[in-house]
Scaffold this motif. Structure first.
Motif, PDB file in Angstrom:
ATOM      1  N   LEU A  40       8.406  -7.107  -1.616  1.00  0.00           N
ATOM      2  CA  LEU A  40       7.208  -7.649  -2.089  1.00  0.00           C
ATOM      3  C   LEU A  40       7.472  -9.083  -2.771  1.00  0.00           C
ATOM      4  CD1 LEU A  40       4.765  -5.193  -3.330  1.00  0.00           C
ATOM      5  CD2 LEU A  40       4.682  -5.869  -1.093  1.00  0.00           C
ATOM      6  N   GLU A  67      10.678  -6.404   5.507  1.00  0.00           N
ATOM      7  CA  GLU A  67      10.862  -4.778   5.417  1.00  0.00           C
ATOM      8  C   GLU A  67      12.045  -4.447   6.629  1.00  0.00           C
ATOM      9  OE1 GLU A  67       7.236  -2.062   5.073  1.00  0.00           O
ATOM     10  OE2 GLU A  67       7.355  -2.483   7.186  1.00  0.00           O
ATOM     11  N   CYS A  82       0.511  -2.873  -6.312  1.00  0.00           N
ATOM     12  CA  CYS A  82       0.423  -2.077  -5.267  1.00  0.00           C
ATOM     13  C   CYS A  82       0.589  -0.617  -5.511  1.00  0.00           C
ATOM     14  CB  CYS A  82       1.693  -2.481  -4.155  1.00  0.00           C
ATOM     15  SG  CYS A  82       1.175  -3.734  -3.107  1.00  0.00           S
ATOM     16  N   VAL A 102      -1.823  -6.250   2.260  1.00  0.00           N
ATOM     17  CA  VAL A 102      -0.386  -5.404   2.545  1.00  0.00           C
ATOM     18  C   VAL A 102      -0.623  -4.407   3.323  1.00  0.00           C
ATOM     19  CG1 VAL A 102       1.240  -3.749   1.059  1.00  0.00           C
ATOM     20  CG2 VAL A 102       0.434  -5.925   0.094  1.00  0.00           C
ATOM     21  N   THR A 156      10.579  -2.052   1.651  1.00  0.00           N
ATOM     22  CA  THR A 156       9.588  -3.237   1.650  1.00  0.00           C
ATOM     23  C   THR A 156       9.804  -4.066   0.387  1.00  0.00           C
ATOM     24  OG1 THR A 156       8.256  -1.465   2.939  1.00  0.00           O
ATOM     25  CG2 THR A 156       7.012  -3.563   1.693  1.00  0.00           C
ATOM     26  N   LYS A 194       4.371  -5.482  -7.493  1.00  0.00           N
ATOM     27  CA  LYS A 194       4.978  -3.973  -7.104  1.00  0.00           C
ATOM     28  C   LYS A 194       4.110  -2.996  -7.739  1.00  0.00           C
ATOM     29  CE  LYS A 194       8.925  -4.485  -8.916  1.00  0.00           C
ATOM     30  NZ  LYS A 194       8.983  -5.828  -9.504  1.00  0.00           N
ATOM     31  N   LEU A 238       1.460  -1.109   5.108  1.00  0.00           N
ATOM     32  CA  LEU A 238       2.678  -0.169   4.760  1.00  0.00           C
ATOM     33  C   LEU A 238       2.749   1.190   5.244  1.00  0.00           C
ATOM     34  CD1 LEU A 238       5.125   0.008   2.397  1.00  0.00           C
ATOM     35  CD2 LEU A 238       3.631   1.282   1.019  1.00  0.00           C
ATOM     36  N   MET A 247      10.079   0.123  -2.475  1.00  0.00           N
ATOM     37  CA  MET A 247       9.342  -0.954  -2.649  1.00  0.00           C
ATOM     38  C   MET A 247       9.518  -1.779  -3.900  1.00  0.00           C
ATOM     39  SD  MET A 247       5.133  -1.304  -3.488  1.00  0.00           S
ATOM     40  CE  MET A 247       4.702  -0.066  -2.119  1.00  0.00           C
ATOM     41  N   GLN A 300       2.416 -10.229  -1.457  1.00  0.00           N
ATOM     42  CA  GLN A 300       2.528 -10.192  -0.053  1.00  0.00           C
ATOM     43  C   GLN A 300       3.870  -9.564   0.384  1.00  0.00           C
ATOM     44  OE1 GLN A 300       1.022 -14.356   0.767  1.00  0.00           O
ATOM     45  NE2 GLN A 300      -0.031 -13.250   2.212  1.00  0.00           N
ATOM     46  N   VAL A 301       3.865  -8.857   1.534  1.00  0.00           N
ATOM     47  CA  VAL A 301       5.107  -8.096   2.132  1.00  0.00           C
ATOM     48  C   VAL A 301       5.764  -9.353   2.830  1.00  0.00           C
ATOM     49  CG1 VAL A 301       6.094  -6.787   4.034  1.00  0.00           C
ATOM     50  CG2 VAL A 301       3.840  -5.987   2.671  1.00  0.00           C
TER      51      VAL A 301
END
Length: 252
Positions: A222, A230, A49, A26, A220, A46, A28, A38, A226-227
């Motif tokens: 998720l 965005e 992260c 990730v 962002t 989430k 950011l 997020m 993973q992203v």
């Protein structure tokens, strides 16, 4: 975006639990002075992260920096002193204390980590003026003398913000601040977050995409650690990958 514009940055942030990849690679960048959300459906990664960024977990790989300083291996208590505060770290409301007294305890904590319960009332009263400013900032002036335990759920959350703000964070991290709220409270807390963001940066984790629609400068998304996407609300809400990620799991 220049490095000075970025207050919090993660590069290749990864977390593996016993063979399970909870967060994978990730990247950011949270812009200074922004409200950054997020989001993602259940199981998106989430919370992991958020725990990595706030140092409640250590990453398996990657790096995290705050104000240009590498905080990858730092403890949560140390980053709080740098000005990066997670809402629940100091949001435990003392139900038998008044709203003002709760904020006063948070102020005492900021000024030395000693609650000074044995100090005279005169010494404690020196915190009242600043505590009252924090109470006003979150719209609880009329409830300053009320016991915290008797507040509605939404007002309790507002009080938690006040105790958080007493630590004077430069970056405020909010973990699902609207969870479990009725629509009326969601609107009130959204307005409050907008108001307190005037001279601060806010990163918030939220499950509900519509909640952050009018609130966030950047979102962002998720999925599976993973992203996925965005951008601003219009960009991410119209992204076919985001729509697909939310299908079948709802938006609430």
């Amino acid at each position: 975006m220049s490095d000075t514009d970025v207050i919090l940055s993660a590069k290749g942030m990864t977390k593996q639990f016993a063979g399970f990849m909870a967060v994978k690679d990730v990247n950011l960048d949270v812009k200074r002075g922004s409200i950054h959300a997020m989001i993602g459906p259940n199981g998106a990664g989430k919370t992991t992260c958020f725990n990595l960024l706030t140092k409640f977990l250590q990453p398996t790989a990657g790096s995290i920096s705050f104000n240009g300083k590498d905080i990858t291996t730092m403890a949560a208590s140390d980053i709080a002193r740098l000005g990066m505060v997670r809402s629940f770290q100091i949001s435990a409301v003392f139900p038998k204390l008044t709203v003002l007294e709760n904020v006063r305890v948070a102020l005492q904590r900021r000024r030395g980590g000693n609650f000074d319960f044995w100090r005279s009332q005169r010494v404690l009263n020196q915190f009242d003026e600043e505590a009252m400013r924090r109470v006003e900032e979150v719209g609880l002036t009329d409830f300053a003398g009320e016991l915290a335990g008797e507040l509605s759920y939404g007002r309790k959350r507002a009080l938690e913000f006040a105790t958080t703000l007493a630590l004077e964070p430069e970056l405020l991290l909010l973990d699902e601040p609207m969870a479990g709220m009725a629509q009326e409270d969601i609107e009130r807390i959204s307005a409050l977050i907008k108001r307190i963001s005037a001279n601060r940066t806010i990163l918030m984790v939220e499950h509900n995409l519509s909640v952050v629609a009018d609130l966030s400068d950047k979102i962002t998304v998720l999925a599976r650690g993973q992203v996925l996407a965005e951008g601003d609300y219009e960009t991410v809400s119209n992204d076919p990958r985001v729509i697909e990620a939310y299908i079948g799991v709802g938006h609430g």
